[in-house]
Write an enzyme that holds these catalytic residues in place. Sequence first.
Site, mmCIF file in Angstrom:
data_model
loop_
_atom_site.group_PDB
_atom_site.id
_atom_site.type_symbol
_atom_site.label_atom_id
_atom_site.label_comp_id
_atom_site.label_asym_id
_atom_site.label_seq_id
_atom_site.Cartn_x
_atom_site.Cartn_y
_atom_site.Cartn_z
ATOM 1 N N GLY A 178 32.184 33.353 40.478
ATOM 2 C CA GLY A 178 33.509 32.898 40.895
ATOM 3 C C GLY A 178 33.603 32.710 42.403
ATOM 4 N N TYR B 39 49.718 34.477 32.890
ATOM 5 C CA TYR B 39 48.691 34.869 33.872
ATOM 6 C C TYR B 39 49.233 35.981 34.778
ATOM 7 C CZ TYR B 39 45.929 34.673 38.185
ATOM 8 O OH TYR B 39 45.203 35.010 39.296
ATOM 9 N N ASP C 120 29.906 41.440 29.653
ATOM 10 C CA ASP C 120 31.162 40.824 29.218
ATOM 11 C C ASP C 120 32.257 41.878 29.340
ATOM 12 O OD1 ASP C 120 33.314 39.657 28.046
ATOM 13 O OD2 ASP C 120 32.393 39.385 26.067
ATOM 14 N N VAL D 186 35.618 34.318 44.833
ATOM 15 C CA VAL D 186 35.611 35.517 45.678
ATOM 16 C C VAL D 186 34.318 36.304 45.470
ATOM 17 C CG1 VAL D 186 36.790 37.703 46.172
ATOM 18 C CG2 VAL D 186 38.135 35.638 45.739
ATOM 19 N N ASP E 173 49.859 36.655 43.835
ATOM 20 C CA ASP E 173 51.260 36.368 44.171
ATOM 21 C C ASP E 173 52.078 36.069 42.906
ATOM 22 O OD1 ASP E 173 49.422 34.151 44.117
ATOM 23 O OD2 ASP E 173 51.092 32.833 44.631
HETATM 24 N N1 LIG Z 1 42.011 31.424 42.211
HETATM 25 C C1 LIG Z 1 43.203 31.651 42.768
HETATM 26 O O1 LIG Z 1 43.890 30.734 43.249
HETATM 27 C C2 LIG Z 1 43.739 33.059 42.865
HETATM 28 C C3 LIG Z 1 45.044 33.255 43.384
HETATM 29 C C4 LIG Z 1 45.526 34.566 43.467
HETATM 30 C C5 LIG Z 1 44.759 35.641 43.051
HETATM 31 N N2 LIG Z 1 43.513 35.402 42.533
HETATM 32 C C6 LIG Z 1 42.739 36.559 42.073
HETATM 33 O O2 LIG Z 1 41.600 36.693 42.915
HETATM 34 C C7 LIG Z 1 40.491 37.200 42.157
HETATM 35 C C8 LIG Z 1 39.292 36.286 42.320
HETATM 36 O O3 LIG Z 1 39.640 34.990 41.843
HETATM 37 P P1 LIG Z 1 38.600 33.770 41.887
HETATM 38 O O4 LIG Z 1 39.360 32.553 42.277
HETATM 39 O O5 LIG Z 1 37.380 34.168 42.600
HETATM 40 O O6 LIG Z 1 38.261 33.628 40.314
HETATM 41 P P2 LIG Z 1 37.271 32.588 39.626
HETATM 42 O O7 LIG Z 1 36.643 31.700 40.636
HETATM 43 O O8 LIG Z 1 38.024 31.980 38.472
HETATM 44 O O9 LIG Z 1 36.105 33.546 39.053
HETATM 45 C C9 LIG Z 1 36.350 34.414 38.005
HETATM 46 C C10 LIG Z 1 35.077 35.157 37.686
HETATM 47 O O10 LIG Z 1 35.349 36.036 36.593
HETATM 48 C C11 LIG Z 1 34.286 35.929 35.657
HETATM 49 N N3 LIG Z 1 34.710 36.285 34.316
HETATM 50 C C12 LIG Z 1 35.675 35.716 33.567
HETATM 51 N N4 LIG Z 1 35.717 36.298 32.350
HETATM 52 C C13 LIG Z 1 34.776 37.286 32.353
HETATM 53 C C14 LIG Z 1 34.333 38.236 31.396
HETATM 54 N N5 LIG Z 1 34.867 38.315 30.156
HETATM 55 N N6 LIG Z 1 33.320 39.082 31.717
HETATM 56 C C15 LIG Z 1 32.741 39.021 32.954
HETATM 57 N N7 LIG Z 1 33.113 38.138 33.900
HETATM 58 C C16 LIG Z 1 34.125 37.270 33.598
HETATM 59 C C17 LIG Z 1 33.892 34.459 35.737
HETATM 60 O O11 LIG Z 1 32.622 34.282 35.156
HETATM 61 P P3 LIG Z 1 32.223 32.842 34.504
HETATM 62 O O12 LIG Z 1 32.036 31.910 35.649
HETATM 63 O O13 LIG Z 1 30.961 33.147 33.776
HETATM 64 O O14 LIG Z 1 33.373 32.477 33.598
HETATM 65 C C18 LIG Z 1 33.900 34.251 37.254
HETATM 66 O O15 LIG Z 1 32.718 34.709 37.825
HETATM 67 C C19 LIG Z 1 41.003 37.338 40.714
HETATM 68 O O16 LIG Z 1 41.458 38.644 40.519
HETATM 69 C C20 LIG Z 1 42.188 36.401 40.663
HETATM 70 O O17 LIG Z 1 43.127 36.761 39.670
HETATM 71 C C21 LIG Z 1 42.976 34.145 42.442
#
Ligand SMILES: NC(=O)c1ccc[n+]([C@@H]2O[C@H](COP(=O)([O-])OP(=O)(O)OC[C@H]3O[C@@H](n4cnc5c(N)ncnc54)[C@H](OP(=O)(O)O)[C@@H]3O)[C@@H](O)[C@H]2O)c1
Length: 312
Positions: free
Chosen positions: A15, A129, A40, A17, A106
Site C-alpha cells: 500500500g 468505511y 491475511d 503508507v 478523517d
Molecule cells: N488512502 C487514503 O486516502 C487514506 C485517507 C485517510 C486515512 N487512510 C488510512 O491510512 C492507512 C494507510 O492507507 P493507504 O492509503 O496506505 O492504504 P492502501 O494503499 O489502500 O493499502 C492498503 C494495504 O492493506 C493491505 N491489505 C488489505 N487487506 C488486507 C488483508 N486482508 N490482509 C493483509 N493486508 C491487507 C493491502 O494489500 P493488497 O495490496 O494485497 O490488497 C495494502 O497493502 C489506512 O489505515 C487507511 O485507512 C488512508
Amino acid sequence: MSSANVRILLTGVTGQVGGDLLPLLQGLGTVISPEEFELDLCDPEATRQFIRDSKADWIINPAAYTAVDKAESEPRLAYAINADAPRTLGEAAAELRIPVIHFSTDYVFDGSGTRPWVESDSTRPLGVYGASKLAGEHALAETGAAHLIFRTSWVFGTRGKNFLLTILRLAQEKEELRIVDDQYGAPTWSRDLARMVVHVARRLQERSALSGDSFAETVRAVQGVYHAVNGGETTWFGFASEFLRLAAVARPDLKLARLVPIASCDYPTPAKRPANSRLNCNRLQEVFGFALPTWQESTAAVISEVLESKSL
Ligand SMILES: NC(=O)c1ccc[n+]([C@@H]2O[C@H](COP(=O)([O-])OP(=O)(O)OC[C@H]3O[C@@H](n4cnc5c(N)ncnc54)[C@H](OP(=O)(O)O)[C@@H]3O)[C@@H](O)[C@H]2O)c1
C-alpha cells in the site's frame, strides 16, 4: 534493547503508507513485512500465530480496506479488515506486551462546521468505511495494548491508487474534468507519514532509554489518537489545480484537461464524504515535536518524482 535488535512487524507493504514505511523503518531495526498472501489479516488465528512466530517488538499496521465507495456494498469485508484485524493485532500485542502503531481517518467525523477537528471531538462517520475505521480505533484501544493511532486524510504519493495519479492520467486523456470544490481538507503525502512514524519511534526510544521504562510502557504514557496531516488546507479542485499547474510548468509539452469546479451534490457517490475534513495536528506537535510539511511542498515533491519516473 539496542535499536539494531528491534524487530518490527509491518503490514500493508504493497500500500501507499506501508510501501513508504518499509525503506525508512529499515534504519530502525529488522523489518518483517509480509504481503497479504503471507498474512491475511482477516484470518485471526493465522494472524495471532504469525505475530508470535515473528518475535516482533513492535507492530505497525497501515493495512486497511480503503475503497470508500465499495465499502457501502461490502461492509463485512470492510469491518473484518478495519475493525476485527486491529482487535486481533491488539490482543496479540497485549499478550506479548508490545505496542501497536495504527492508522485511521478523517472520515470518522461528519464534516460539520469549519473548525479543524481535534482528537477529542465527537465522531459520527457518514459511511461504512469511516464507521469501520472508528470501530477499529475502539477495538484496538479496548485490548489494553499500548498503542498510537494516527488519523490522516486524503493520502497521495508516487505509487498505488490515489487521486493525484488518477487525475494526472485522466487529464491527459480528456478535454475537461469536473472536480469537487466544496470538501475541505489536507492532501497528505504517504512518505511524510512514514517520516513522522520514524521520528515518533526515535523519540520514544530516546525517552525509554532515559527513563529505563520499556518501549511499550513509554508508548503507553502517551498513547491514544493523534491527527497527522500535511499543513494547510484546500479542496479536491484546489489540489488538482495545483498539481496540474506544476505538471504543466515542468512539462509544457503535455496537453492537460481544463478543470471545472463542481459541488458534491453534482458528483453523487455511494458513500457521502465529510465537507469539513480539516484535522488539527497540535497534539502531534506538542507531544512529539513534529509537524508535517505543507501540502503544497509535498505535492511539488511528488509531481517532480512522478514526472521523472514515468514516461508521460
Ligand atoms: N488512502 C487514503 O486516502 C487514506 C485517507 C485517510 C486515512 N487512510 C488510512 O491510512 C492507512 C494507510 O492507507 P493507504 O492509503 O496506505 O492504504 P492502501 O494503499 O489502500 O493499502 C492498503 C494495504 O492493506 C493491505 N491489505 C488489505 N487487506 C488486507 C488483508 N486482508 N490482509 C493483509 N493486508 C491487507 C493491502 O494489500 P493488497 O495490496 O494485497 O490488497 C495494502 O497493502 C489506512 O489505515 C487507511 O485507512 C488512508
